[in-house]
Design a protein around this motif. Sequence first.
Motif, mmCIF file in Angstrom:
data_model
loop_
_atom_site.group_PDB
_atom_site.id
_atom_site.type_symbol
_atom_site.label_atom_id
_atom_site.label_comp_id
_atom_site.label_asym_id
_atom_site.label_seq_id
_atom_site.Cartn_x
_atom_site.Cartn_y
_atom_site.Cartn_z
ATOM 1 N N PHE A 136 0.825 -1.218 0.000
ATOM 2 C CA PHE A 136 0.000 0.000 0.000
ATOM 3 C C PHE A 136 0.859 1.268 0.000
ATOM 4 C CE2 PHE A 136 -2.667 -3.291 1.926
ATOM 5 C CZ PHE A 136 -3.854 -3.141 1.227
ATOM 6 N N ASN A 137 2.057 1.163 -0.485
ATOM 7 C CA ASN A 137 2.971 2.303 -0.517
ATOM 8 C C ASN A 137 2.331 3.505 -1.206
ATOM 9 O OD1 ASN A 137 5.156 4.032 -0.782
ATOM 10 N ND2 ASN A 137 6.247 2.762 -2.251
ATOM 11 N N SER A 138 2.309 4.649 -0.517
ATOM 12 C CA SER A 138 1.831 5.922 -1.073
ATOM 13 C C SER A 138 0.344 5.907 -1.425
ATOM 14 C CB SER A 138 2.661 6.323 -2.306
ATOM 15 O OG SER A 138 4.027 6.476 -1.967
ATOM 16 N N CYS A 139 -0.431 5.181 -0.630
ATOM 17 C CA CYS A 139 -1.893 5.271 -0.745
ATOM 18 C C CYS A 139 -2.343 6.426 0.149
ATOM 19 C CB CYS A 139 -2.547 3.956 -0.329
ATOM 20 S SG CYS A 139 -2.235 2.600 -1.478
ATOM 21 N N TYR A 140 -2.221 7.627 -0.361
ATOM 22 C CA TYR A 140 -2.386 8.845 0.432
ATOM 23 C C TYR A 140 -3.775 8.979 1.055
ATOM 24 C CZ TYR A 140 1.700 10.386 -2.320
ATOM 25 O OH TYR A 140 2.932 10.487 -2.932
ATOM 26 N N SER A 141 -4.804 8.461 0.379
ATOM 27 C CA SER A 141 -6.183 8.698 0.816
ATOM 28 C C SER A 141 -6.753 7.575 1.674
ATOM 29 C CB SER A 141 -7.092 8.893 -0.410
ATOM 30 O OG SER A 141 -6.643 9.973 -1.210
ATOM 31 N N LEU A 142 -5.986 6.523 1.879
ATOM 32 C CA LEU A 142 -6.460 5.379 2.659
ATOM 33 C C LEU A 142 -6.608 5.787 4.125
ATOM 34 C CD1 LEU A 142 -7.085 2.323 2.228
ATOM 35 C CD2 LEU A 142 -4.743 1.866 2.969
ATOM 36 N N THR A 143 -7.837 5.759 4.620
ATOM 37 C CA THR A 143 -8.096 6.217 5.990
ATOM 38 C C THR A 143 -8.228 5.069 6.977
ATOM 39 O OG1 THR A 143 -10.486 6.289 5.544
ATOM 40 C CG2 THR A 143 -9.240 8.331 5.219
ATOM 41 N N GLU A 144 -8.578 3.903 6.470
ATOM 42 C CA GLU A 144 -8.813 2.768 7.374
ATOM 43 C C GLU A 144 -8.447 1.474 6.674
ATOM 44 O OE1 GLU A 144 -12.430 1.127 10.245
ATOM 45 O OE2 GLU A 144 -12.925 2.003 8.295
ATOM 46 N N ILE A 145 -7.889 0.559 7.424
ATOM 47 C CA ILE A 145 -7.600 -0.768 6.893
ATOM 48 C C ILE A 145 -7.894 -1.781 7.988
ATOM 49 C CG2 ILE A 145 -5.136 -0.736 7.499
ATOM 50 C CD1 ILE A 145 -6.410 -2.091 4.168
ATOM 51 N N ILE A 146 -8.708 -2.766 7.672
ATOM 52 C CA ILE A 146 -9.058 -3.804 8.648
ATOM 53 C C ILE A 146 -8.266 -5.059 8.310
ATOM 54 C CG2 ILE A 146 -10.899 -5.258 9.569
ATOM 55 C CD1 ILE A 146 -12.842 -2.959 8.934
ATOM 56 N N LEU A 147 -7.438 -5.475 9.263
ATOM 57 C CA LEU A 147 -6.610 -6.660 9.084
ATOM 58 C C LEU A 147 -7.219 -7.807 9.884
ATOM 59 C CD1 LEU A 147 -3.096 -5.000 9.519
ATOM 60 C CD2 LEU A 147 -4.371 -5.355 7.407
ATOM 61 N N HIS A 148 -7.490 -8.904 9.214
ATOM 62 C CA HIS A 148 -8.147 -10.044 9.852
ATOM 63 C C HIS A 148 -7.137 -11.003 10.478
ATOM 64 C CE1 HIS A 148 -12.048 -8.962 8.177
ATOM 65 N NE2 HIS A 148 -11.489 -8.846 6.984
ATOM 66 N N ARG A 149 -7.616 -11.786 11.429
ATOM 67 C CA ARG A 149 -6.806 -12.898 11.939
ATOM 68 C C ARG A 149 -6.467 -13.837 10.793
ATOM 69 N NH1 ARG A 149 -6.397 -15.216 17.053
ATOM 70 N NH2 ARG A 149 -6.941 -13.838 18.784
ATOM 71 N N GLY A 150 -5.291 -14.377 10.832
ATOM 72 C CA GLY A 150 -4.817 -15.230 9.743
ATOM 73 C C GLY A 150 -3.605 -14.625 9.069
ATOM 74 N N ILE A 151 -3.488 -13.294 9.156
ATOM 75 C CA ILE A 151 -2.298 -12.623 8.631
ATOM 76 C C ILE A 151 -1.139 -12.877 9.583
ATOM 77 C CG2 ILE A 151 -1.269 -10.367 8.117
ATOM 78 C CD1 ILE A 151 -4.096 -9.435 7.313
ATOM 79 N N THR A 152 0.004 -13.243 9.045
ATOM 80 C CA THR A 152 1.165 -13.568 9.883
ATOM 81 C C THR A 152 2.318 -12.582 9.727
ATOM 82 O OG1 THR A 152 2.064 -15.061 8.192
ATOM 83 C CG2 THR A 152 0.614 -16.031 9.868
#
Length: 302
Positions: free
Chosen positions: A94-110
């Motif tokens: 997500f490098n330089s995603c200037y407008s991204l205000t929220e990101i939901i990361l789920h269980r399962g990501i390591t």
Amino acid sequence: ANYDCLCMLQKAEIGDRIYQISYSTFYYCYSLTTVSIPKDTIVFGSTFNECISLKSVVLPNGTPKVYEHMFKNCQSLQNVAMPKSVTAIESYAFNSCYSLTEIILHRGITSIGENAFIVCYSIESIEIPEGVTSIGGSAFSQCYSLKSVVVPGSVTSVGTYAFHKCISLTNFEMPKTVKAVSQYMFSESGLLKKVIMHEGVTSIEQYAFNKCTSLTSVEMPESITSIATYAFFYCHSLKSIVIPKKVKTIGASAFTNCRILTRIVMPPSVTSIGGSAFSGCVGMKIYDFTQHTSVPTLNGTN
């Protein structure tokens, strides 16, 4: 592919019979604003790299990773719906995603890779899910609006520059499983006031808190054995420090220009203090060496 045509593409609807979107499919489609992906289609690689007008994406179930460069420089991207099948956020995702205000990361990501969210100016909070074991270097560097970060106990390593220039971050609690405050980890995070470190941390590395000008409190556990060069360089608001009892070395310029630092308690374990370690500490009134039977080696001007 005819890249001139692709660059003018504004909307993409992927057919149900397309089961895979591969690397760089929409690379440099700078007019693309919306894309519809069927639920059974798997997305791979740097698919949306440089899609500067793309606003939102729903990644379908079965997507295994957010791949390296997948959304790099998607400057208008505000929302990404991520399925629970995702196990990793790779480098520069997500490098330089200037407008991204929220990101939901789920269980399962390591894992969260290097530079994964670097220069995401608008993200205000992030909750890293239990199960993530590593946060790569510069993962959240220059996330200027980031105020809140929750890091779970499953994380064992946090890379260099991880929260560099997070200028809105005010407090941080290190997970009990992390053994080092890495190089430049919080460097130039100007509003950072308090950091809690738990027993098990053994080192504060170079420039870890460099120019954290609002830092007033650092709770250092007794497990720390070294404070590296420039670790607290230009921490203007730091008032007092108790060096943990196992610390052996304090690096050069470790506390340089901590202007209102008035008191430092030095345990007998300290045998070496680097050059200019306390240079510019104009408010210093008490160097407490009362526990020492001999004076530590002083290297250069202090």
